[in-house]
Design a protein around this motif. Structure first.
Motif, PDB file in Angstrom:
ATOM      1  N   THR A  87     -23.377 -30.965  -5.289  1.00 19.27           N
ATOM      2  CA  THR A  87     -22.075 -31.487  -5.218  1.00 19.27           C
ATOM      3  C   THR A  87     -21.447 -29.818  -5.557  1.00 19.27           C
ATOM      4  OG1 THR A  87     -22.269 -31.763  -7.266  1.00 19.27           O
ATOM      5  CG2 THR A  87     -22.515 -34.231  -6.460  1.00 19.27           C
ATOM      6  N   THR A  88     -20.455 -30.005  -5.323  1.00 14.62           N
ATOM      7  CA  THR A  88     -20.221 -29.168  -5.912  1.00 14.62           C
ATOM      8  C   THR A  88     -19.925 -28.329  -7.538  1.00 14.62           C
ATOM      9  OG1 THR A  88     -18.119 -29.783  -4.292  1.00 14.62           O
ATOM     10  CG2 THR A  88     -17.862 -27.186  -5.636  1.00 14.62           C
ATOM     11  N   GLU A  89     -20.108 -29.301  -8.793  1.00 16.63           N
ATOM     12  CA  GLU A  89     -19.986 -28.702  -9.485  1.00 16.63           C
ATOM     13  C   GLU A  89     -21.985 -28.377 -10.055  1.00 16.63           C
ATOM     14  OE1 GLU A  89     -20.847 -31.592 -13.986  1.00 16.63           O
ATOM     15  OE2 GLU A  89     -19.444 -32.227 -12.795  1.00 16.63           O
ATOM     16  N   GLU A  90     -22.506 -29.503  -9.092  1.00 12.29           N
ATOM     17  CA  GLU A  90     -24.133 -28.396  -9.227  1.00 12.29           C
ATOM     18  C   GLU A  90     -24.005 -27.156  -8.426  1.00 12.29           C
ATOM     19  OE1 GLU A  90     -26.843 -32.959  -8.459  1.00 12.29           O
ATOM     20  OE2 GLU A  90     -25.691 -32.163  -6.874  1.00 12.29           O
ATOM     21  N   LEU A  91     -23.481 -26.985  -7.580  1.00 15.54           N
ATOM     22  CA  LEU A  91     -23.688 -25.071  -6.721  1.00 15.54           C
ATOM     23  C   LEU A  91     -22.966 -24.659  -7.489  1.00 15.54           C
ATOM     24  CD1 LEU A  91     -22.265 -26.429  -3.115  1.00 15.54           C
ATOM     25  CD2 LEU A  91     -24.794 -25.300  -3.777  1.00 15.54           C
ATOM     26  N   LEU A  92     -21.452 -25.040  -8.208  1.00 17.07           N
ATOM     27  CA  LEU A  92     -21.460 -24.233  -9.311  1.00 17.07           C
ATOM     28  C   LEU A  92     -22.314 -23.447 -10.344  1.00 17.07           C
ATOM     29  CD1 LEU A  92     -17.674 -25.090  -9.477  1.00 17.07           C
ATOM     30  CD2 LEU A  92     -18.510 -23.146  -8.739  1.00 17.07           C
TER      31      LEU A  92
ATOM     32  N   THR B 162     -27.447 -33.539  -0.478  1.00 15.63           N
ATOM     33  CA  THR B 162     -26.816 -32.697  -0.609  1.00 15.63           C
ATOM     34  C   THR B 162     -26.104 -32.373  -2.495  1.00 15.63           C
ATOM     35  OG1 THR B 162     -25.871 -33.151   1.658  1.00 15.63           O
ATOM     36  CG2 THR B 162     -24.540 -32.088   0.521  1.00 15.63           C
TER      37      THR B 162
END
Length: 84
Positions: free
Chosen positions: A36-41, A34
Motif C-alpha cells: 500500500t502507499t502507507e507501506e511504501l512511505l 502489492t
C-alpha cells in the motif's frame, strides 16, 4: 481440443469456472502482494533513517581520517621544507 483461453476437464468438456477461478487466484495473489502507499512511505522513511545513520558514521570516519592526516603532516613536513 480447447480453444484459446479455454481449458479442458478430464472428460474433454470446457471448464470455464475453473479458468475463472484460476484467474481470480492469480489476480488475488498479485493484489495481496502489492504494498500500500502507507507501506511504501514507511519503507522509504526506514531507508532514509538507515541512510542518515550510515552518513553519520561515514562522516565521523572521515573526520577521524582528516584529524589523523593533519597530525601526520604536522609530524612529517613535506620533503624539502626542512631545508628552506
Amino acid at each position: 481440443m480447447p480453444g484459446k483461453g479455454e481449458s479442458a476437464s478430464v472428460s474433454g468438456h470446457c471448464s470455464r469456472p475453473l479458468l475463472s477461478l484460476s484467474r481470480r487466484r492469480i489476480l488475488g495473489t498479485v493484489h495481496s502482494s502489492t504494498p500500500t502507499t502507507e507501506e511504501l512511505l514507511q519503507r522509504a522513511e526506514d531507508l532514509i533513517h538507515q541512510d542518515q545513520e550510515y552518513l553519520k558514521d561515514f562522516n565521523a570516519a572521515i573526520d577521524e581520517l582528516q584529524k589523523m592526516q593533519a597530525e601526520f603532516q604536522a609530524e612529517h613536513p613535506p620533503w624539502g621544507s626542512r631545508y628552506s
